[in-house]
Scaffold this motif. Structure first.
Motif, PDB file in Angstrom:
ATOM      1  N   ILE A 351       0.833  -1.168   0.016  1.00 38.37           N
ATOM      2  CA  ILE A 351       0.075  -0.028   0.113  1.00 38.37           C
ATOM      3  C   ILE A 351       1.034   1.224  -0.144  1.00 38.37           C
ATOM      4  O   ILE A 351       1.891   1.332   1.003  1.00 38.37           O
ATOM      5  N   LEU A 352       0.740   2.166  -0.949  1.00 38.57           N
ATOM      6  CA  LEU A 352       1.510   3.275  -0.993  1.00 38.57           C
ATOM      7  C   LEU A 352       0.874   4.490  -0.540  1.00 38.57           C
ATOM      8  O   LEU A 352      -0.621   4.528  -0.534  1.00 38.57           O
ATOM      9  N   GLU A 377      12.424   3.461  -4.878  1.00 35.45           N
ATOM     10  CA  GLU A 377      11.179   3.202  -4.118  1.00 35.45           C
ATOM     11  C   GLU A 377      10.212   4.478  -3.569  1.00 35.45           C
ATOM     12  O   GLU A 377      10.709   5.587  -3.213  1.00 35.45           O
ATOM     13  N   LEU A 378       9.075   4.287  -3.758  1.00 32.28           N
ATOM     14  CA  LEU A 378       8.067   5.259  -3.603  1.00 32.28           C
ATOM     15  C   LEU A 378       7.551   5.228  -1.814  1.00 32.28           C
ATOM     16  O   LEU A 378       7.923   4.177  -1.430  1.00 32.28           O
ATOM     17  N   GLU A 379       6.889   6.198  -1.507  1.00 33.99           N
ATOM     18  CA  GLU A 379       6.625   6.226  -0.011  1.00 33.99           C
ATOM     19  C   GLU A 379       5.651   5.161   0.128  1.00 33.99           C
ATOM     20  O   GLU A 379       4.414   5.238  -0.374  1.00 33.99           O
ATOM     21  N   LEU A 380       5.882   4.278   1.159  1.00 32.46           N
ATOM     22  CA  LEU A 380       4.699   3.320   1.729  1.00 32.46           C
ATOM     23  C   LEU A 380       4.096   4.016   2.593  1.00 32.46           C
ATOM     24  O   LEU A 380       4.133   4.737   3.496  1.00 32.46           O
ATOM     25  N   GLY A 427       3.399  -0.348   4.702  1.00 32.87           N
ATOM     26  CA  GLY A 427       2.835  -0.653   3.249  1.00 32.87           C
ATOM     27  C   GLY A 427       2.314  -2.023   3.392  1.00 32.87           C
ATOM     28  O   GLY A 427       1.454  -2.420   2.658  1.00 32.87           O
ATOM     29  N   ARG A 428       2.320  -2.431   4.731  1.00 38.81           N
ATOM     30  CA  ARG A 428       1.380  -3.980   4.824  1.00 38.81           C
ATOM     31  C   ARG A 428       0.470  -3.854   6.067  1.00 38.81           C
ATOM     32  O   ARG A 428       0.725  -3.215   6.967  1.00 38.81           O
ATOM     33  N   PRO A 429      -0.835  -4.457   5.935  1.00 43.75           N
ATOM     34  CA  PRO A 429      -1.614  -4.532   7.031  1.00 43.75           C
ATOM     35  C   PRO A 429      -1.017  -5.300   8.220  1.00 43.75           C
ATOM     36  O   PRO A 429      -0.428  -6.213   8.104  1.00 43.75           O
ATOM     37  N   VAL A 430      -1.387  -4.763   9.381  1.00 42.96           N
ATOM     38  CA  VAL A 430      -0.875  -5.378  10.615  1.00 42.96           C
ATOM     39  C   VAL A 430      -2.122  -6.193  11.251  1.00 42.96           C
ATOM     40  O   VAL A 430      -2.964  -5.500  11.634  1.00 42.96           O
TER      41      VAL A 430
END
Length: 567
Positions: A351-352, A377-380, A427-430
């Motif tokens: 997820i950006l 790399e783009l901002e996460l 960028g990752r669901p927790v």
């Protein structure tokens, strides 16, 4: 699971996915190709005669015929690599990846010849009376010379045998059932664990019978499953014949330029096509990995070189024929660069931060491609992600399967649109039970299933993929159980095999409902752990290999003076 995948990916980055690995693999094969004067070409026709049993002797020791050994080895290689692996290679590297798969196979034909010959030469009879062989036996028994003195290489044999046991799970058990179960679920809607449970029981029944039962099944199963699969492939290729020439042009034309962005595909670099093509080519035909020699060790043959010649046919059938047909099916159908509705896998998703991303302009494609490639790399996204009635209302963009996801819907654990907050880190669901769905690129077996719906059979085509994948992958799991039990025999004797088989079947079941990406990553690691010791041993014994071939032709001329030889 994401942390596990990240850890495995880190390990894999230093071995199987490292820049030097494909060069080591191809380098050894290319060396032997030149050193032995292209045996994969010179001996190809002769190998066909050998596999037919033309030069067999009734006194030959072994458990299986040449043909049974070949089909057992093929059943171990013809599997998810041919259906899911080709689709993954195209997804990652573009059409040029298929070219490098074929190059790997051409060189791999020589590597197979060498590893099978040496392994067959040093095979032994196990405590239960069956033949046991493979690279661990030539590593233990061959004369490894260093500065005129014999060097004990049993330690290398132990490393290889342990890696073989691990690879039995990472190559033969886990990715095979995972690909089967996900394909069956996508096609028939059957729960993952149900498919896993049924096939685990069948697997247990088959492998209890040992190599003779395995060989009896594979010699019938391999030709039948290949015929079914070919019918499905040509139904797609012929229905999209106008796309065949452009597909061939793309495979060759992109070799030195990389693949341009097309549809949802954000482009592939020259290096990535090479790296993924070689990697998937190895996974498909296993040349240099040292697995096939274990199957060939059971063959009835008094000359190891003759069995080595039989092995030349494996990469040709497995990769040059089957993988090429799969690749042309995927490219001619056009589905490989199209976005399709699917449920996002966590390991394939990022997820950006922000919403100003697009894949419809050159600048937007470049930014996304560089991010995915790790160049820029783009901002996460970090923090709370607000979702209302399944729609993300926070300024965020979802990347899935190396593509910009569209029409994303978030659902809860009862498959209804989710409303609430999802915490996201890097960028990752927790700790989230919610699923993300939408349009994105598809890879592995589901992509091949989509391609088969674009042929004469229409929507029914996907059933051929599911059936083909089931047969291909299940036969691979059967063969790899044998590879694992031979390694266990080498390490701890015949009595340890029963315990290995129990764990193998249980792991086979559990992998049916685990994350696909993690399993593929694990597979890459175990392949490398087998391949590296084997390549070292083969290169060390290069002079012995050359002399073994020379001795074979001398003996053959005495036994069959009227037969013209391709020496």
């Amino acid at each position: 699971m994401q942390q596990v995948d990240d850890f495995l990916s880190l390990i894999d980055s230093y071995i199987g996915s490292a820049g030097w690995f494909p060069f080591a693999l191809l380098g050894v094969g290319l060396f032997f190709t030149i050193y032995l004067k292209f045996p994969q070409i010179r001996f190809f026709g002769f190998a066909l005669k050998v596999v037919k049993g033309k030069f067999d002797s009734k006194d030959d020791e072994g458990d299986t015929s040449h043909f049974q050994a070949l089909t057992t080895a093929l059943s171990g290689t013809v599997g998810t690599g041919n259906i899911a692996g080709v689709a993954l290679a195209l997804h990652l590297g573009g059409p040029a990846a298929l070219f490098w798969m074929l190059v790997t196979a051409g060189i791999g034909m020589c590597t197979k010849f060498v590893e099978v010959t040496l392994s067959h030469k040093y095979r032994e009879k196990a405590q239960d009376g069956t033949m046991a062989g493979g690279p661990m036996y030539y590593m233990k028994n061959a004369d490894f010379m260093l500065s005129g003195k014999k060097v004990n290489m049993k330690w290398l044999a132990i490393i290889f045998a342990i890696a073989t046991v691990l690879s039995a799970f990472g190559t033969g058990s886990l990715p095979q059932i995972n690909s089967i179960s996900t394909s069956i679920q996508a096609t028939f809607g059957i729960e993952l664990w149900i498919t896993g449970a049924i096939l685990a029981v069948l697997l247990g029944i088959v492998i209890i019978g040992g190599i003779k039962r395995i060989a009896a099944i594979t010699e019938k199963l391999v030709p039948a499953m290949a015929l079914i699969y070919f019918i499905g492939c040509f139904a797609v290729i012929l229905a999209n014949l106008e796309n065949l020439l452009p597909a061939l042009v793309a495979i060759v034309g992109d070799i030195f330029t990389g693949s341009a962005a097309a549809g949802g595909f954000l482009g592939g670099t020259i290096w990535y096509a090479f790296d993924r093509g070689v990697n998937r080519g190895l996974f498909s035909n296993e040349a240099g990995q040292g697995s096939a020699p274990i199957a060939h060790a059971s063959a009835k043959a008094h000359e190891p070189v003759s069995e080595g010649m039989v092995a030349i046919l494996e990469p040709f059938i497995d990769t040059i024929i089957i993988c090429t047909i799969t690749g042309l099916t995927l490219l001619s159908s056009g589905v490989w660069n199209e976005k399709h509705q699917n449920v996002f896998q966590a390991a394939d998703m990022e997820i950006l931060a922000g919403t100003n991303f697009t894949d419809e302009t050159d600048e937007g494609v470049k930014a996304l491609a560089e991010h995915i490639g790790g160049v820029n790399e783009l901002e996460l996204f970090n923090g709370p992600l607000d979702v209302q009635a399944g729609k993300i209302t926070t300024a965020a963009t979802v990347i899935h399967a190396r593509s910009l996801a569209e029409d994303v819907v978030v659902k809860n654990d009862i498959d209804e649109p989710f409303t609430g907050i999802i915490m996201v880190e890097n960028g990752r669901p927790v700790d989230s039970d919610e699923t993300f769905e939408g349009l994105s690129l598809v890879h592995s077996a589901p992509l091949t299933a989509l391609a088969f719906t674009k042929g004469f059979f229409g929507e029914y085509g996907k059933y051929i993929v599911s059936i083909g994948l089931l047969l291909f992958a299940f036969s691979t799991a059967i063969s790899w159980s044998y590879y694992g039990d031979r390694a266990m025999t080498f390490l701890w004797g015949s009595g340890s095999v029963k315990y290995f088989r129990i764990v193998y079947v249980v792991a086979f079941f559990l992998a049916s409902f685990q994350d696909t990406t993690i399993i593929w990553t694990l597979s890459g690691i175990t392949i490398a752990l087998m391949t590296l010791p084997n390549l070292l041993g083969l290169f060390w014994l290069r002079k012995e290999m050359k002399s073994t071939i020379a001795d074979y032709w001398k003996g053959f001329k005495k036994e069959f003076p009227d037969v013209k030889t391709p020496e």
